[in-house]
Design a protein around this motif. Structure first.
Motif, PDB file in Angstrom:
ATOM      1  N   ILE A 104      48.449  50.249  44.425  1.00 33.87           N
ATOM      2  CA  ILE A 104      48.653  48.915  44.984  1.00 33.87           C
ATOM      3  C   ILE A 104      48.609  47.875  43.882  1.00 33.87           C
ATOM      4  O   ILE A 104      49.471  46.984  43.823  1.00 33.87           O
ATOM      5  CB  ILE A 104      47.603  48.605  46.074  1.00 33.87           C
ATOM      6  N   MET A 105      47.637  47.975  42.989  1.00 31.90           N
ATOM      7  CA  MET A 105      47.547  47.024  41.880  1.00 31.90           C
ATOM      8  C   MET A 105      48.772  47.133  40.974  1.00 31.90           C
ATOM      9  O   MET A 105      49.312  46.111  40.516  1.00 31.90           O
ATOM     10  CB  MET A 105      46.275  47.267  41.079  1.00 31.90           C
ATOM     11  N   TYR A 121      42.845  42.737  31.355  1.00 29.27           N
ATOM     12  CA  TYR A 121      42.442  41.359  31.609  1.00 29.27           C
ATOM     13  C   TYR A 121      43.211  40.766  32.784  1.00 29.27           C
ATOM     14  O   TYR A 121      42.648  40.026  33.598  1.00 29.27           O
ATOM     15  CB  TYR A 121      42.671  40.485  30.370  1.00 29.27           C
ATOM     16  N   LEU A 122      44.498  41.079  32.889  1.00 31.11           N
ATOM     17  CA  LEU A 122      45.279  40.547  34.003  1.00 31.11           C
ATOM     18  C   LEU A 122      44.845  41.175  35.318  1.00 31.11           C
ATOM     19  O   LEU A 122      44.787  40.505  36.346  1.00 31.11           O
ATOM     20  CB  LEU A 122      46.773  40.783  33.770  1.00 31.11           C
ATOM     21  N   GLN A 123      44.530  42.451  35.286  1.00 33.31           N
ATOM     22  CA  GLN A 123      44.035  43.108  36.490  1.00 33.31           C
ATOM     23  C   GLN A 123      42.750  42.438  36.969  1.00 33.31           C
ATOM     24  O   GLN A 123      42.575  42.169  38.166  1.00 33.31           O
ATOM     25  CB  GLN A 123      43.794  44.597  36.215  1.00 33.31           C
ATOM     26  N   LYS A 124      41.876  42.156  36.025  1.00 30.92           N
ATOM     27  CA  LYS A 124      40.615  41.505  36.390  1.00 30.92           C
ATOM     28  C   LYS A 124      40.855  40.065  36.846  1.00 30.92           C
ATOM     29  O   LYS A 124      40.192  39.580  37.781  1.00 30.92           O
ATOM     30  CB  LYS A 124      39.649  41.529  35.199  1.00 30.92           C
ATOM     31  N   ALA A 125      41.801  39.381  36.211  1.00 27.81           N
ATOM     32  CA  ALA A 125      42.070  37.978  36.555  1.00 27.81           C
ATOM     33  C   ALA A 125      42.563  37.835  37.987  1.00 27.81           C
ATOM     34  O   ALA A 125      42.143  36.928  38.713  1.00 27.81           O
ATOM     35  CB  ALA A 125      43.088  37.387  35.580  1.00 27.81           C
ATOM     36  N   VAL A 126      43.460  38.724  38.424  1.00 22.84           N
ATOM     37  CA  VAL A 126      43.978  38.593  39.795  1.00 22.84           C
ATOM     38  C   VAL A 126      42.923  38.992  40.822  1.00 22.84           C
ATOM     39  O   VAL A 126      42.891  38.441  41.927  1.00 22.84           O
ATOM     40  CB  VAL A 126      45.279  39.396  39.992  1.00 22.84           C
ATOM     41  N   ILE A 127      42.060  39.921  40.470  1.00 26.18           N
ATOM     42  CA  ILE A 127      40.957  40.249  41.381  1.00 26.18           C
ATOM     43  C   ILE A 127      40.016  39.060  41.500  1.00 26.18           C
ATOM     44  O   ILE A 127      39.575  38.697  42.599  1.00 26.18           O
ATOM     45  CB  ILE A 127      40.199  41.505  40.891  1.00 26.18           C
ATOM     46  N   ALA A 128      39.729  38.414  40.370  1.00 28.88           N
ATOM     47  CA  ALA A 128      38.804  37.274  40.355  1.00 28.88           C
ATOM     48  C   ALA A 128      39.340  36.099  41.165  1.00 28.88           C
ATOM     49  O   ALA A 128      38.563  35.381  41.810  1.00 28.88           O
ATOM     50  CB  ALA A 128      38.529  36.841  38.920  1.00 28.88           C
ATOM     51  N   THR A 129      40.648  35.897  41.140  1.00 30.54           N
ATOM     52  CA  THR A 129      41.219  34.713  41.791  1.00 30.54           C
ATOM     53  C   THR A 129      41.807  34.985  43.167  1.00 30.54           C
ATOM     54  O   THR A 129      41.777  34.111  44.041  1.00 30.54           O
ATOM     55  CB  THR A 129      42.325  34.108  40.912  1.00 30.54           C
ATOM     56  N   GLU A 130      42.334  36.186  43.375  1.00 28.43           N
ATOM     57  CA  GLU A 130      43.051  36.468  44.607  1.00 28.43           C
ATOM     58  C   GLU A 130      42.256  37.285  45.620  1.00 28.43           C
ATOM     59  O   GLU A 130      42.487  37.175  46.819  1.00 28.43           O
ATOM     60  CB  GLU A 130      44.357  37.213  44.283  1.00 28.43           C
ATOM     61  N   ASP A 131      41.342  38.137  45.128  1.00 26.50           N
ATOM     62  CA  ASP A 131      40.744  39.100  46.059  1.00 26.50           C
ATOM     63  C   ASP A 131      39.507  39.754  45.433  1.00 26.50           C
ATOM     64  O   ASP A 131      39.567  40.865  44.924  1.00 26.50           O
ATOM     65  CB  ASP A 131      41.788  40.163  46.410  1.00 26.50           C
TER      66      ASP A 131
END
Length: 225
Positions: free
Chosen positions: A143-144, A62-72
């Motif tokens: 990288i993630m 969920y955190l991996q998806k959250a940072v993709i959704a908001t940051e990149d």
């Protein structure tokens, strides 16, 4: 002049070789010390740095998806630089509108791991160089992994594991969708937003992040470019 030119050439060659070697080493070992952490640890009045390295397999998807959704949004498809976002940011700047960020997760990782905390053109050049290197040597999954271990979530608090333990009383692997969204919410301004006492703005924004997450598929690093 010839002497200065020769010294400059030697320096460039040394920097190129050293940076490639450094990136190659960090492909395999935990990145536990960064310039940003060092500066904060040495700063006046700081009680130290809270940072715990964990592999990506122990960080909530969920955190991996959250940072993709908001940051990149295009993290898995670009090669380090999101040209579409850069063009949009330049257009907004020309029109005098609010400036949007165009920095990718890859660029942020390169900046946090390899660059001194200074907003200069030289730093941007170094950041771009290391962005190219980590894209080529590390790949998206690594990288993630590094990004989620070096991001600042509060003054002196770095990484998913420290954030999860301190603010949610659980390991990073156990973060729920809403908790992951809240962590992602603070990333643009960790010094102004408090995970321990979310403001009404943070609560609204985290709800928006959850909606954005729901529109994205789970990260599939094997399909990344």
């Amino acid at each position: 002049m010839k002497y200065i030119g020769r010294i400059t050439l030697y320096f460039i060659i040394f920097f190129a070789v050293a940076s490639v070697g450094c990136v190659a080493v960090f492909r395999y070992i935990p990145v536990t010390v960064t310039p940003y952490k060092a500066v904060q640890a040495l700063g006046a009045g700081r009680s130290g740095v809270d940072s715990k390295w964990v592999p990506l397999t122990r960080i909530s998807p969920y955190l991996q998806k959250a940072v993709i959704a908001t940051e990149d949004n295009n993290f898995l498809s670009h090669r380090g630089f999101d040209l579409e976002a850069i063009r949009a940011a330049m257009q907004e700047r020309r029109e005098g509108r609010r400036k949007r960020g165009a920095s990718t997760i890859s660029q942020q990782t390169a900046k946090n791991v390899f660059c001194a905390p200074a907003g200069t053109w030289l730093r941007k050049g170094v950041e771009s160089w290391f962005t190219v290197l980590i894209e080529a040597v590390w790949g998206k999954q690594r990288i993630m992994e590094v990004y989620l271990n070096v991001i600042e979530v509060a003054p002196g608090v770095y990484g998913a594991q420290s954030a999860a333990e301190r603010y949610f009383g659980k390991p990073a692997s156990g973060l729920s969708r809403s908790e992951a969204a809240m962590v992602a919410t603070v990333l643009p301004a960790p010094s102004r937003m408090d995970l321990g006492a979310p403001s009404s703005y943070m609560q609204r924004r985290s709800s928006q992040v959850v909606s954005l997450m729901n529109k994205l598929p789970d990260p599939d690093y094997s399909q990344a470019r």
